[in-house]
Design a protein around this motif. Sequence first.
Motif, PDB file in Angstrom:
ATOM      1  N   UNK A   1       0.824  -1.210   0.000  1.00  0.00           N
ATOM      2  CA  UNK A   1       0.000   0.000   0.000  1.00  0.00           C
ATOM      3  C   UNK A   1       0.860   1.262   0.000  1.00  0.00           C
ATOM      4  N   UNK A   2       1.952   1.257   0.766  1.00  0.00           N
ATOM      5  CA  UNK A   2       2.800   2.453   0.886  1.00  0.00           C
ATOM      6  C   UNK A   2       3.879   2.523  -0.185  1.00  0.00           C
ATOM      7  N   UNK A   3       4.148   1.386  -0.860  1.00  0.00           N
ATOM      8  CA  UNK A   3       5.220   1.284  -1.854  1.00  0.00           C
ATOM      9  C   UNK A   3       6.577   1.666  -1.264  1.00  0.00           C
TER      10      UNK A   3
ATOM     11  N   UNK B   1      11.139  -7.343   8.106  1.00  0.00           N
ATOM     12  CA  UNK B   1      11.050  -6.251   7.152  1.00  0.00           C
ATOM     13  C   UNK B   1      10.397  -6.781   5.891  1.00  0.00           C
ATOM     14  N   UNK B   2       9.464  -6.002   5.345  1.00  0.00           N
ATOM     15  CA  UNK B   2       8.797  -6.342   4.082  1.00  0.00           C
ATOM     16  C   UNK B   2       9.178  -5.282   3.062  1.00  0.00           C
ATOM     17  N   UNK B   3       9.629  -5.738   1.890  1.00  0.00           N
ATOM     18  CA  UNK B   3      10.152  -4.810   0.886  1.00  0.00           C
ATOM     19  C   UNK B   3       9.404  -4.981  -0.424  1.00  0.00           C
ATOM     20  N   UNK B   4       8.702  -3.943  -0.880  1.00  0.00           N
ATOM     21  CA  UNK B   4       8.000  -4.050  -2.161  1.00  0.00           C
ATOM     22  C   UNK B   4       8.980  -3.964  -3.328  1.00  0.00           C
ATOM     23  N   UNK B   5       8.716  -4.760  -4.342  1.00  0.00           N
ATOM     24  CA  UNK B   5       9.518  -4.747  -5.570  1.00  0.00           C
ATOM     25  C   UNK B   5       8.723  -3.968  -6.604  1.00  0.00           C
ATOM     26  N   UNK B   6       9.165  -2.752  -6.926  1.00  0.00           N
ATOM     27  CA  UNK B   6       8.395  -1.846  -7.774  1.00  0.00           C
ATOM     28  C   UNK B   6       9.089  -1.650  -9.116  1.00  0.00           C
ATOM     29  N   UNK B   7       8.358  -1.878 -10.183  1.00  0.00           N
ATOM     30  CA  UNK B   7       8.860  -1.653 -11.535  1.00  0.00           C
ATOM     31  C   UNK B   7       7.906  -0.678 -12.207  1.00  0.00           C
ATOM     32  N   UNK B   8       8.420   0.493 -12.552  1.00  0.00           N
ATOM     33  CA  UNK B   8       7.532   1.513 -13.097  1.00  0.00           C
ATOM     34  C   UNK B   8       6.515   1.932 -12.050  1.00  0.00           C
ATOM     35  N   UNK B   9       5.264   1.926 -12.447  1.00  0.00           N
ATOM     36  CA  UNK B   9       4.199   2.344 -11.542  1.00  0.00           C
ATOM     37  C   UNK B   9       3.559   1.188 -10.801  1.00  0.00           C
ATOM     38  N   UNK B  10       4.030  -0.036 -11.021  1.00  0.00           N
ATOM     39  CA  UNK B  10       3.369  -1.191 -10.405  1.00  0.00           C
ATOM     40  C   UNK B  10       4.289  -1.887  -9.403  1.00  0.00           C
ATOM     41  N   UNK B  11       3.663  -2.447  -8.369  1.00  0.00           N
ATOM     42  CA  UNK B  11       4.371  -3.265  -7.392  1.00  0.00           C
ATOM     43  C   UNK B  11       4.265  -4.709  -7.842  1.00  0.00           C
ATOM     44  N   UNK B  12       5.383  -5.350  -8.070  1.00  0.00           N
ATOM     45  CA  UNK B  12       5.393  -6.658  -8.715  1.00  0.00           C
ATOM     46  C   UNK B  12       5.534  -7.822  -7.751  1.00  0.00           C
ATOM     47  N   UNK B  13       6.166  -7.594  -6.615  1.00  0.00           N
ATOM     48  CA  UNK B  13       6.388  -8.658  -5.644  1.00  0.00           C
ATOM     49  C   UNK B  13       6.708  -8.032  -4.301  1.00  0.00           C
TER      50      UNK B  13
END
Length: 291
Positions: free
Chosen positions: A75-77, A108-120
Amino acid sequence: MPMTSSGRLALAASPLVTGALQALQRATGLPVAMGGPVSAGSRSLVIDQLRGTATRSLQHLQVDTGAGLGGKAVALRRPSTVVDYLSAQGITHKYDRAVAPEQLRAMVALPVCVGESTRAVLYAATRDSITFGDRVLRAATAVVSRLERDIEVEEEVRRRIAAQAYVPPGEQRLAGEHLELHAELLAIADSMHDVEARARLLDVCERLRPDPDTHNTDSGDSGITLSPRELDVLRLVGAGCTNDEISAGLGLRANTVKSYLKHAMRKLDASNRIQAVNRARAAGLLAGPHD
């Protein structure tokens, strides 16, 4: 690795994620790592890979956006941490029953962001209640950044290969375009951090490697075969041009120029660019109006 209909890599059970989780454990020194893909539209993530866990309680857990630690990160990216998961303030406790058997505390949880989308989302965790220092968080973030780059690279490669494959009936790609695509793919492979992904890409490059008999290459009298672009690059090197000047003059990317030069040096068994030019001249490959 398959692609979705939207052109995204399918990251379920992805070897890219597997490699990143291994790297995350090594970089942070934390005993547990896990992760999985986020659905299109960032509606939820599914934890489908576990490392260092004692049970299967978290396997295939679906985490809704905004819920739990991983859902908060989506949610927070941005990365989210807790010192003690089961008593943490600031997250929902929807998944406590799944986390409890593992006795995980600091996480710790880490979002994997590519462009405008969170992928994993990748997680690193320990069964001790600790506060993560800057070193751990920097190391974890660096792993995620490499994974984001590798996803971008692999998707770009697949787009280029698809564009090369879909040629209207009765038309053929020009040899020069094929050679340039091949060189650019090799340059991209050189930039990839994931060893397995790099090996897969190099295998694709080998299958795409132009056939000297069909791509108008020049072997002079020496039996050494150089492509037209490799010859162009060597001629400009011989004229004293820098890589940036060659890139501008030929309308190529800088990495593509480096790739052509690297392959020409290998074919000529040269240890540097000047030696490559001299050997190409000695072999009669650079003789002509442009030399």
